[in-house]
Design a protein around this motif. Sequence first.
Motif, PDB file in Angstrom:
ATOM      1  N   GLY A 293       0.822  -1.197   0.000  1.00 30.73           N
ATOM      2  CA  GLY A 293       0.000   0.000   0.000  1.00 30.73           C
ATOM      3  C   GLY A 293       0.857   1.248   0.000  1.00 30.73           C
ATOM      4  N   GLN A 294       0.192   2.394  -0.070  1.00 34.57           N
ATOM      5  CA  GLN A 294       0.905   3.675  -0.043  1.00 34.57           C
ATOM      6  C   GLN A 294       0.399   4.552   1.107  1.00 34.57           C
ATOM      7  OE1 GLN A 294       1.793   5.233  -4.221  1.00 34.57           O
ATOM      8  NE2 GLN A 294       0.178   3.740  -4.683  1.00 34.57           N
ATOM      9  N   GLY A 295      -0.238   3.897   2.085  1.00 36.86           N
ATOM     10  CA  GLY A 295      -0.770   4.607   3.236  1.00 36.86           C
ATOM     11  C   GLY A 295       0.195   4.606   4.412  1.00 36.86           C
ATOM     12  N   LYS A 296      -0.360   4.625   5.623  1.00 35.06           N
ATOM     13  CA  LYS A 296       0.452   4.725   6.839  1.00 35.06           C
ATOM     14  C   LYS A 296       1.357   3.504   7.024  1.00 35.06           C
ATOM     15  CE  LYS A 296      -3.227   5.446   9.323  1.00 35.06           C
ATOM     16  NZ  LYS A 296      -4.134   5.673  10.493  1.00 35.06           N
ATOM     17  N   TRP A 297       2.593   3.794   7.420  1.00 33.39           N
ATOM     18  CA  TRP A 297       3.600   2.791   7.794  1.00 33.39           C
ATOM     19  C   TRP A 297       4.069   1.938   6.624  1.00 33.39           C
ATOM     20  CZ3 TRP A 297      -1.239   1.891  10.644  1.00 33.39           C
ATOM     21  CH2 TRP A 297      -1.402   2.802  11.695  1.00 33.39           C
ATOM     22  N   GLU A 298       3.819   2.388   5.404  1.00 34.72           N
ATOM     23  CA  GLU A 298       4.224   1.603   4.235  1.00 34.72           C
ATOM     24  C   GLU A 298       5.421   2.204   3.486  1.00 34.72           C
ATOM     25  OE1 GLU A 298       3.177  -1.411   4.073  1.00 34.72           O
ATOM     26  OE2 GLU A 298       1.434  -1.540   2.745  1.00 34.72           O
ATOM     27  N   ASP A 299       5.951   3.335   3.939  1.00 31.05           N
ATOM     28  CA  ASP A 299       6.971   4.041   3.160  1.00 31.05           C
ATOM     29  C   ASP A 299       8.196   3.182   2.852  1.00 31.05           C
ATOM     30  OD1 ASP A 299       5.306   6.190   3.224  1.00 31.05           O
ATOM     31  OD2 ASP A 299       6.481   7.375   4.645  1.00 31.05           O
ATOM     32  N   ASP A 300       8.794   2.579   3.891  1.00 26.76           N
ATOM     33  CA  ASP A 300      10.001   1.765   3.672  1.00 26.76           C
ATOM     34  C   ASP A 300       9.690   0.540   2.832  1.00 26.76           C
ATOM     35  OD1 ASP A 300      11.684   3.438   5.147  1.00 26.76           O
ATOM     36  OD2 ASP A 300      11.170   2.461   7.034  1.00 26.76           O
ATOM     37  N   LEU A 301       8.531  -0.041   3.045  1.00 26.82           N
ATOM     38  CA  LEU A 301       8.143  -1.234   2.287  1.00 26.82           C
ATOM     39  C   LEU A 301       7.879  -0.888   0.833  1.00 26.82           C
ATOM     40  CD1 LEU A 301       8.226  -3.077   4.693  1.00 26.82           C
ATOM     41  CD2 LEU A 301       6.753  -1.177   5.343  1.00 26.82           C
ATOM     42  N   LEU A 302       7.302   0.275   0.598  1.00 27.91           N
ATOM     43  CA  LEU A 302       7.036   0.737  -0.760  1.00 27.91           C
ATOM     44  C   LEU A 302       8.339   0.925  -1.523  1.00 27.91           C
ATOM     45  CD1 LEU A 302       4.999   1.800  -2.876  1.00 27.91           C
ATOM     46  CD2 LEU A 302       5.145   4.038  -1.762  1.00 27.91           C
ATOM     47  N   GLU A 303       9.316   1.557  -0.890  1.00 27.19           N
ATOM     48  CA  GLU A 303      10.617   1.771  -1.528  1.00 27.19           C
ATOM     49  C   GLU A 303      11.296   0.435  -1.844  1.00 27.19           C
ATOM     50  OE1 GLU A 303      14.932   3.924  -0.571  1.00 27.19           O
ATOM     51  OE2 GLU A 303      13.325   3.971   0.906  1.00 27.19           O
ATOM     52  N   SER A 304      11.250  -0.502  -0.906  1.00 28.02           N
ATOM     53  CA  SER A 304      11.888  -1.792  -1.102  1.00 28.02           C
ATOM     54  C   SER A 304      11.187  -2.594  -2.197  1.00 28.02           C
ATOM     55  CB  SER A 304      11.880  -2.576   0.213  1.00 28.02           C
ATOM     56  OG  SER A 304      12.668  -3.732   0.122  1.00 28.02           O
ATOM     57  N   THR A 305       9.860  -2.506  -2.244  1.00 27.34           N
ATOM     58  CA  THR A 305       9.106  -3.206  -3.283  1.00 27.34           C
ATOM     59  C   THR A 305       9.446  -2.661  -4.662  1.00 27.34           C
ATOM     60  OG1 THR A 305       7.297  -3.648  -1.730  1.00 27.34           O
ATOM     61  CG2 THR A 305       6.778  -3.794  -4.076  1.00 27.34           C
ATOM     62  N   ARG A 306       9.553  -1.362  -4.786  1.00 30.51           N
ATOM     63  CA  ARG A 306       9.915  -0.758  -6.073  1.00 30.51           C
ATOM     64  C   ARG A 306      11.305  -1.200  -6.512  1.00 30.51           C
ATOM     65  NH1 ARG A 306       7.317   5.129  -4.571  1.00 30.51           N
ATOM     66  NH2 ARG A 306       5.293   4.818  -5.610  1.00 30.51           N
ATOM     67  N   CYS A 307      12.219  -1.333  -5.554  1.00 31.54           N
ATOM     68  CA  CYS A 307      13.576  -1.785  -5.876  1.00 31.54           C
ATOM     69  C   CYS A 307      13.549  -3.201  -6.448  1.00 31.54           C
ATOM     70  CB  CYS A 307      14.449  -1.718  -4.631  1.00 31.54           C
ATOM     71  SG  CYS A 307      16.166  -2.249  -4.887  1.00 31.54           S
ATOM     72  N   LEU A 308      12.829  -4.112  -5.792  1.00 33.70           N
ATOM     73  CA  LEU A 308      12.726  -5.476  -6.286  1.00 33.70           C
ATOM     74  C   LEU A 308      12.008  -5.519  -7.630  1.00 33.70           C
ATOM     75  CD1 LEU A 308      13.151  -8.506  -5.901  1.00 33.70           C
ATOM     76  CD2 LEU A 308      11.043  -8.555  -4.544  1.00 33.70           C
TER      77      LEU A 308
ATOM     78  N   ASN B 295      14.051  -9.561 -16.906  1.00 32.93           N
ATOM     79  CA  ASN B 295      12.984 -10.178 -17.699  1.00 32.93           C
ATOM     80  C   ASN B 295      12.310 -11.345 -16.970  1.00 32.93           C
ATOM     81  OD1 ASN B 295      13.358  -8.480 -20.048  1.00 32.93           O
ATOM     82  ND2 ASN B 295      15.225  -9.648 -20.462  1.00 32.93           N
ATOM     83  N   VAL B 296      12.096 -11.150 -15.687  1.00 37.02           N
ATOM     84  CA  VAL B 296      11.377 -12.134 -14.882  1.00 37.02           C
ATOM     85  C   VAL B 296       9.927 -11.662 -14.764  1.00 37.02           C
ATOM     86  CG1 VAL B 296      11.150 -13.227 -12.619  1.00 37.02           C
ATOM     87  CG2 VAL B 296      13.430 -12.783 -13.584  1.00 37.02           C
ATOM     88  N   PRO B 297       8.969 -12.399 -15.277  1.00 35.16           N
ATOM     89  CA  PRO B 297       7.564 -11.985 -15.154  1.00 35.16           C
ATOM     90  C   PRO B 297       7.168 -11.874 -13.688  1.00 35.16           C
ATOM     91  CG  PRO B 297       7.796 -13.771 -16.755  1.00 35.16           C
ATOM     92  CD  PRO B 297       9.112 -13.656 -16.052  1.00 35.16           C
ATOM     93  N   HIS B 298       6.443 -10.815 -13.373  1.00 32.27           N
ATOM     94  CA  HIS B 298       6.012 -10.618 -11.996  1.00 32.27           C
ATOM     95  C   HIS B 298       4.820  -9.670 -11.980  1.00 32.27           C
ATOM     96  CE1 HIS B 298       8.897  -7.426 -12.926  1.00 32.27           C
ATOM     97  NE2 HIS B 298       8.342  -6.675 -11.984  1.00 32.27           N
ATOM     98  N   TRP B 299       4.049  -9.779 -10.935  1.00 29.42           N
ATOM     99  CA  TRP B 299       2.876  -8.932 -10.735  1.00 29.42           C
ATOM    100  C   TRP B 299       3.088  -8.166  -9.438  1.00 29.42           C
ATOM    101  CZ3 TRP B 299      -2.708 -11.230  -9.730  1.00 29.42           C
ATOM    102  CH2 TRP B 299      -3.615 -10.167  -9.551  1.00 29.42           C
ATOM    103  N   PHE B 300       3.421  -6.898  -9.576  1.00 30.09           N
ATOM    104  CA  PHE B 300       3.600  -6.035  -8.406  1.00 30.09           C
ATOM    105  C   PHE B 300       2.454  -5.034  -8.401  1.00 30.09           C
ATOM    106  CE2 PHE B 300       8.150  -6.293  -6.680  1.00 30.09           C
ATOM    107  CZ  PHE B 300       8.222  -7.660  -6.940  1.00 30.09           C
TER     108      PHE B 300
END
Length: 245
Positions: A188-203, A211-216
């Motif tokens: 999510g992009q709400g409360k307490w998700e900032d660090d997780l959002l950044e890490s998810t975007r990195c992965l 070229n690894v198929p993925h659904w983010f």
Amino acid sequence: MDCRYIKHYSRSLDREMEYKTYGDTGVPVLVFPSQDGRFFDYENFGMIDTVARHIEDGKIRLICVDGIDWETWSNSSGDPRKRIERHEQWYHYITDELIPEVRRGEETFIATGCSMGGFHAATIFFRRPVFFNTLLSLSGVYSARYFMGNYFDGTVYDNSVTDFLSLMPDDHPYWNEYRKRRIICCVGQGKWEDDLLESTRCLDTILAQKNVPHWFDYWGFDCDHDWPWWRKQLDYFMNDIVASL
């Protein structure tokens, strides 16, 4: 619904460990607890109820494992080498003891978890893809640096997904293994998700480059780092996963 509680001795950890299973047939789902969580949290926070119909229909069965984060990643005042060595023992408990105990033949698992459970699910999925067919990580973090500060050795590296994937050679056989599997991460992009959002975007970026198929899936600014949202996300993604079984 068939529910079973199991307590057994772990050679890797030299202690008793616990886990609970829900359902007796279907694709096995290995559920990792959130930070400092226990094997019973998934039930207590309503996640079992969320997927109960799939369990009762015999589509999936859940194995909710126990964690020891308070000895490892959360023990910020402890000796970092001892912390990561203890985590590695837990990793071997999961891969060398628990999985062989609950696995039937050569079946493969869905790995899932919320928050730090997503960290654990992703780490074991990418380290040992032979065991898994799907990763479903909700609000996960994918770098061990988030927990270890300035300490970084080879074992930390082995447990830091964005580090070891970014340095994995293009001809490594695991890339083709990853391409055969379903990789789903949501944040999510709400409360307490900032660090997780950044890490998810990195992965997300690393997998796209390889070229690894993925659904983010990036949910809205009202989507907080909390169980009510994880219940909604689990329902949404598990419906899609089960439909493809």
